[in-house]
Design a protein around this motif. Sequence first.
Motif, PDB file in Angstrom:
ATOM      1  N   LEU A 476       0.814  -1.206   0.000  1.00  0.00           N
ATOM      2  CA  LEU A 476       0.000   0.000   0.000  1.00  0.00           C
ATOM      3  C   LEU A 476       0.852   1.262   0.000  1.00  0.00           C
ATOM      4  O   LEU A 476       0.430   2.312  -0.455  1.00  0.00           O
ATOM      5  CB  LEU A 476      -0.929   0.001   1.212  1.00  0.00           C
ATOM      6  CG  LEU A 476      -2.045  -1.037   1.118  1.00  0.00           C
ATOM      7  CD1 LEU A 476      -2.833  -1.104   2.406  1.00  0.00           C
ATOM      8  CD2 LEU A 476      -2.972  -0.694  -0.037  1.00  0.00           C
ATOM      9  N   LEU A 477       2.062   1.157   0.527  1.00  0.00           N
ATOM     10  CA  LEU A 477       2.944   2.332   0.555  1.00  0.00           C
ATOM     11  C   LEU A 477       3.700   2.491  -0.754  1.00  0.00           C
ATOM     12  O   LEU A 477       4.436   3.451  -0.921  1.00  0.00           O
ATOM     13  CB  LEU A 477       3.969   2.189   1.687  1.00  0.00           C
ATOM     14  CG  LEU A 477       3.570   2.630   3.075  1.00  0.00           C
ATOM     15  CD1 LEU A 477       4.758   2.512   4.000  1.00  0.00           C
ATOM     16  CD2 LEU A 477       3.081   4.071   3.071  1.00  0.00           C
ATOM     17  N   ARG A 478       3.555   1.522  -1.657  1.00  0.00           N
ATOM     18  CA  ARG A 478       4.406   1.540  -2.846  1.00  0.00           C
ATOM     19  C   ARG A 478       4.416   2.878  -3.590  1.00  0.00           C
ATOM     20  O   ARG A 478       5.489   3.382  -3.919  1.00  0.00           O
ATOM     21  CB  ARG A 478       4.046   0.397  -3.792  1.00  0.00           C
ATOM     22  CG  ARG A 478       5.240  -0.017  -4.623  1.00  0.00           C
ATOM     23  CD  ARG A 478       4.885  -1.127  -5.558  1.00  0.00           C
ATOM     24  NE  ARG A 478       3.807  -0.693  -6.444  1.00  0.00           N
ATOM     25  CZ  ARG A 478       3.247  -1.486  -7.349  1.00  0.00           C
ATOM     26  NH1 ARG A 478       3.635  -2.717  -7.459  1.00  0.00           N
ATOM     27  NH2 ARG A 478       2.284  -1.032  -8.122  1.00  0.00           N
ATOM     28  N   VAL A 482       7.863   4.792  -4.092  1.00  0.00           N
ATOM     29  CA  VAL A 482       8.383   5.069  -5.434  1.00  0.00           C
ATOM     30  C   VAL A 482       8.603   6.565  -5.607  1.00  0.00           C
ATOM     31  O   VAL A 482       9.653   7.005  -6.091  1.00  0.00           O
ATOM     32  CB  VAL A 482       7.409   4.540  -6.518  1.00  0.00           C
ATOM     33  CG1 VAL A 482       7.811   5.045  -7.888  1.00  0.00           C
ATOM     34  CG2 VAL A 482       7.386   3.022  -6.501  1.00  0.00           C
ATOM     35  N   ALA A 483       7.616   7.356  -5.162  1.00  0.00           N
ATOM     36  CA  ALA A 483       7.733   8.804  -5.317  1.00  0.00           C
ATOM     37  C   ALA A 483       8.943   9.323  -4.549  1.00  0.00           C
ATOM     38  O   ALA A 483       9.784  10.058  -5.089  1.00  0.00           O
ATOM     39  CB  ALA A 483       6.457   9.486  -4.839  1.00  0.00           C
ATOM     40  N   GLY A 484       9.042   8.926  -3.281  1.00  0.00           N
ATOM     41  CA  GLY A 484      10.138   9.403  -2.450  1.00  0.00           C
ATOM     42  C   GLY A 484      11.480   8.952  -2.996  1.00  0.00           C
ATOM     43  O   GLY A 484      12.423   9.744  -3.134  1.00  0.00           O
ATOM     44  N   PHE A 541      10.824  10.998 -13.450  1.00  0.00           N
ATOM     45  CA  PHE A 541       9.613  11.788 -13.247  1.00  0.00           C
ATOM     46  C   PHE A 541       8.432  11.155 -13.969  1.00  0.00           C
ATOM     47  O   PHE A 541       7.319  11.096 -13.446  1.00  0.00           O
ATOM     48  CB  PHE A 541       9.803  13.223 -13.735  1.00  0.00           C
ATOM     49  CG  PHE A 541      10.566  14.067 -12.754  1.00  0.00           C
ATOM     50  CD1 PHE A 541      10.215  14.079 -11.413  1.00  0.00           C
ATOM     51  CD2 PHE A 541      11.628  14.850 -13.167  1.00  0.00           C
ATOM     52  CE1 PHE A 541      10.916  14.849 -10.501  1.00  0.00           C
ATOM     53  CE2 PHE A 541      12.334  15.627 -12.257  1.00  0.00           C
ATOM     54  CZ  PHE A 541      11.980  15.623 -10.931  1.00  0.00           C
ATOM     55  N   ALA A 542       8.676  10.702 -15.193  1.00  0.00           N
ATOM     56  CA  ALA A 542       7.593  10.106 -15.963  1.00  0.00           C
ATOM     57  C   ALA A 542       7.088   8.846 -15.270  1.00  0.00           C
ATOM     58  O   ALA A 542       5.883   8.642 -15.137  1.00  0.00           O
ATOM     59  CB  ALA A 542       8.073   9.780 -17.374  1.00  0.00           C
ATOM     60  N   LEU A 543       8.024   8.032 -14.791  1.00  0.00           N
ATOM     61  CA  LEU A 543       7.634   6.821 -14.065  1.00  0.00           C
ATOM     62  C   LEU A 543       6.830   7.182 -12.834  1.00  0.00           C
ATOM     63  O   LEU A 543       5.788   6.598 -12.551  1.00  0.00           O
ATOM     64  CB  LEU A 543       8.872   6.032 -13.642  1.00  0.00           C
ATOM     65  CG  LEU A 543       9.482   5.110 -14.680  1.00  0.00           C
ATOM     66  CD1 LEU A 543      10.699   4.407 -14.103  1.00  0.00           C
ATOM     67  CD2 LEU A 543       8.456   4.096 -15.154  1.00  0.00           C
ATOM     68  N   GLY A 544       7.340   8.186 -12.100  1.00  0.00           N
ATOM     69  CA  GLY A 544       6.659   8.613 -10.875  1.00  0.00           C
ATOM     70  C   GLY A 544       5.251   9.088 -11.174  1.00  0.00           C
ATOM     71  O   GLY A 544       4.303   8.728 -10.487  1.00  0.00           O
ATOM     72  N   ALA A 545       5.104   9.879 -12.239  1.00  0.00           N
ATOM     73  CA  ALA A 545       3.779  10.408 -12.584  1.00  0.00           C
ATOM     74  C   ALA A 545       2.839   9.255 -12.923  1.00  0.00           C
ATOM     75  O   ALA A 545       1.677   9.234 -12.527  1.00  0.00           O
ATOM     76  CB  ALA A 545       3.895  11.369 -13.759  1.00  0.00           C
ATOM     77  N   GLU A 546       3.386   8.253 -13.639  1.00  0.00           N
ATOM     78  CA  GLU A 546       2.546   7.125 -14.040  1.00  0.00           C
ATOM     79  C   GLU A 546       2.104   6.330 -12.818  1.00  0.00           C
ATOM     80  O   GLU A 546       0.937   6.029 -12.645  1.00  0.00           O
ATOM     81  CB  GLU A 546       3.352   6.237 -14.982  1.00  0.00           C
ATOM     82  CG  GLU A 546       2.502   5.359 -15.847  1.00  0.00           C
ATOM     83  CD  GLU A 546       3.354   4.701 -16.893  1.00  0.00           C
ATOM     84  OE1 GLU A 546       3.632   3.517 -16.731  1.00  0.00           O
ATOM     85  OE2 GLU A 546       3.779   5.390 -17.847  1.00  0.00           O
ATOM     86  N   ARG A 547       3.085   6.020 -11.953  1.00  0.00           N
ATOM     87  CA  ARG A 547       2.759   5.269 -10.740  1.00  0.00           C
ATOM     88  C   ARG A 547       1.783   6.038  -9.883  1.00  0.00           C
ATOM     89  O   ARG A 547       0.836   5.483  -9.343  1.00  0.00           O
ATOM     90  CB  ARG A 547       4.025   4.999  -9.922  1.00  0.00           C
ATOM     91  CG  ARG A 547       4.943   3.995 -10.501  1.00  0.00           C
ATOM     92  CD  ARG A 547       4.419   2.588 -10.262  1.00  0.00           C
ATOM     93  NE  ARG A 547       5.190   1.613 -10.989  1.00  0.00           N
ATOM     94  CZ  ARG A 547       6.289   1.032 -10.514  1.00  0.00           C
ATOM     95  NH1 ARG A 547       6.722   1.353  -9.327  1.00  0.00           N
ATOM     96  NH2 ARG A 547       6.932   0.136 -11.215  1.00  0.00           N
ATOM     97  N   GLY A 548       2.060   7.364  -9.788  1.00  0.00           N
ATOM     98  CA  GLY A 548       1.209   8.183  -8.938  1.00  0.00           C
ATOM     99  C   GLY A 548      -0.230   8.162  -9.403  1.00  0.00           C
ATOM    100  O   GLY A 548      -1.145   8.006  -8.607  1.00  0.00           O
TER     101      GLY A 548
END
Lengths: 551, 358
Positions: A476-478, A482-484, A541-548
Amino acid sequence: MSGSRSARIGAAGLLLLLLWLIVYPLVLVLIEGLREPAGWTLDYVRLFFQRPSEWQALWGSLFISLASVVLAAAIGLPLAFLLSRYELFGGRILGGLVALPAVLPPLVGVMAFLFLAGETGFVSLLVQRALNLENPPWQFQGPWAILLVHAYSMYVYFYLFGRAGLASLDLSQYEAAASLGAGRWRTLRRVVLPQLYPSLAGAAILTFMSSLASFSAPYIFGGGYRVMTTQIVATRLNGENELAMVETISLTILALLALWLLRGTHAPDNPAGGRKGVAPARIPLRHPLTRRLLTGFAWVFAGVLLLPHLTLLLVSFVPLGTWTTEPLPPAYTVENYLALVRDPVRVRPLLNSLWLATVATALAVSLALLGGMLSARRRLRGGLIEGLMALPWAVPGTVFAIALAAAFSVHAPFAGRFILVGTVWILPLAYLVRNLPITSRAIFAGFRALDPSLEEASASLGAGRARTLRRVILPLLRPALVAGASLAFVTAFGDFVTSIMLYTYDTRPISLEILSSLRQSDVGVAAAYGVVLMLVSATVFALGAERGSGG
Amino acid sequence: MSFLRLEDLVKRFDGTVAVDRLSLSLDRGEMLALLGPSGSGKTTTLRLLAGFEVPDGGRVLVDGEDVTRLEPVARRFGMVFQHYALFPHLDAGDNVAFGLESLGVRGEELGERVARALALVDLAGFERRRISQLSGGQQQRVALARALAPEPRVLLLDEPLSNLDPTLRERTRREIRDVIRRVGITTILVTHEQDEAFDLGDRVAVLRQGRLEQTGTPDELYVTPANPFVASFVGRSSSLRVEVIGPSERGTRVRVGLAEWDLERTTSQPPLPPGPALMLVRPEALRLTAPGAGAVIATIRERRFVGPSALYTVVLEGGGAAIEIVAPQLAVRIGEQVGVMPSRRAGGGIHLFPDHLP
């Protein structure tokens, strides 16, 4: 359950570690600035106040920071309004393009501006030719050059926070204002802006702190203009160690003072998302001319924003020493990139930055996770642990570099000091300290968003601590992890400000190699490194945005 | 012998007593509702039972075994959380399987038992549904299936219906009751809704400020409330100050305003000595008459439609108490003067208590 023995020991241990790593070095700076072999002294403080150059540097830092806030707001806010309120041609793509300065790490952005507007820069040459001048039309130096770079790289804060703030405004608010007879300006002034205030304050704090801590821009473009970050480094190089400590203290006080003045205003945890209610639809522009003008303006502006990236890309394909006075390079090559892979001397910094950033990020994530579990969950010394982890954010990177250098260049094991300066361990440690605010902020927010009854449910279903962590908490924290982790990795991968003071030849990171390539006028290789850094940032950033957004 | 016993449980938080010497016992398969206003300690009691909190005193016994200090993991109590606490990253089947896996159930048996648990709550075939795809009522039932699947010794329900919208509540309530009856599990349910407590609980325990006020079947609580709190908290009632004159043939003679009423003795408490007393009246225990002998003069203040009858709010003469009375729809207007008398079958609807409240 909240006070189990092992948890308490863990919390105490973590607290000690944080005190040792974050607070202790800062205290040592304070002591070193106020001490000489004979005892306590105020001589260096007096010296600091007597020298006009110190006052200039302090004032320079303050002026640059305040002016950066104003300029960044002046660019970022209108852009946020334009792109979130009006329907423009290609609005979604524009929205992404406009955030692109964020993918340039500070030193890379500065280098791009050097290629673009420096004495032999692309734009400078074009202007010189067009006007038939003998000399370059300007010297890209001094406060205005610094401010231009800052405005360029920091308006993104205002743009992103402003957009998030606007998106969180419910459509019904505009409708309510209209039904109460408020026109467009009154709605803006009385309804929209007051509600944007927290977002804007958050952006202002970020901009101010980043400018105050900014090192690359003043270091490369400062010329004779003094700001405190570069002054500290210069003083230290002069061997005036104690004075450098006093300067460090003054910069820290300035930073803390600014935070104190702006206290109570909090940046939103997730400026890019988390909206409630129905976001207002974009307003279609009825007048075709207005629509075309605004669209055209937005696209031209986006194009200008991309110039540094494009220039960097262009220069990275230029063979050594071939591009002198032509407006466009006469020859192209991929040699510069091949050198990064083939030449062992060139490969080394890439590998160094990779492992340094990886180790620092992994450590920062683990500590933040531990802190989150102990404090956000079990309310063990929660405020203190969280505050300590956030502290390095409030203190400019230069200050921490000095502090760590001061603390870990002495062998005194009983005082908790070891010689780490000059070893491979000082940089991961420095990156770790700088990464903690980023990772802990994301991870603590993640823990807060986690319903505590999920863990209780897991326990009541017979799952022990380890299984609850593995099956419930970590999945659940993933997104938060990932963002951090990604933000921390990008920051460490491109770090310049702490590296320049703590690196050794064996651990030299990419940023230092860029600097030395620039010094040797090997601009192609420097640009190639820059492109690598830019691509890594953009990917993350792109990965982070997608995951987010994917949850 | 009772299956689940709470003995003198005490829990304090920062000096305030959340649960104060609470003792309860349940027979095997019995369903008990803990009813009380917010802050009455009912949720804390449930958390003490689940093991999420450790009591400062007292014991919890299951089947003779002392589980007071047992970790929640080892307790084998199933719990349905107020907001369900379903794991959002697992589908319905994996949620239900979670507790079974803790017991080491694997492979085919796991699948079978998950399917059985889901079928029990009428969600057969929902294994691969994501939690976010389920309606509130379905989530509630998955939570119930998840709690029941590992065959816990005791089932705990924390405000199980509070998250559902009113139209769904009644249906879900029946479903929960049926499932629990079928499984025959000893159950404790926490609620602040008396309908829920009365409908689900074999017995209801009324809590206030951490203390047990009364335990009994719903009928017992309504007809013979132990004190003014239970009388006012359970069912609708109005309270007014009266004066006890003394015993009468039928029961007790009291002065209400300027009138005197002869009340049947209904509550089991000992007769009150002459003097001031507190009277609690159910809306159906009074009737409206023309102002006259034996009636208290009152003014109609409000009338609300409740089907065949109306709920009147009247203010008794001499200022003071506003009381509610259910009476047939009458042609009375707001502001009109009427008389108020006890109904002929006031029976369990009027309760007298010593007036020691301020």
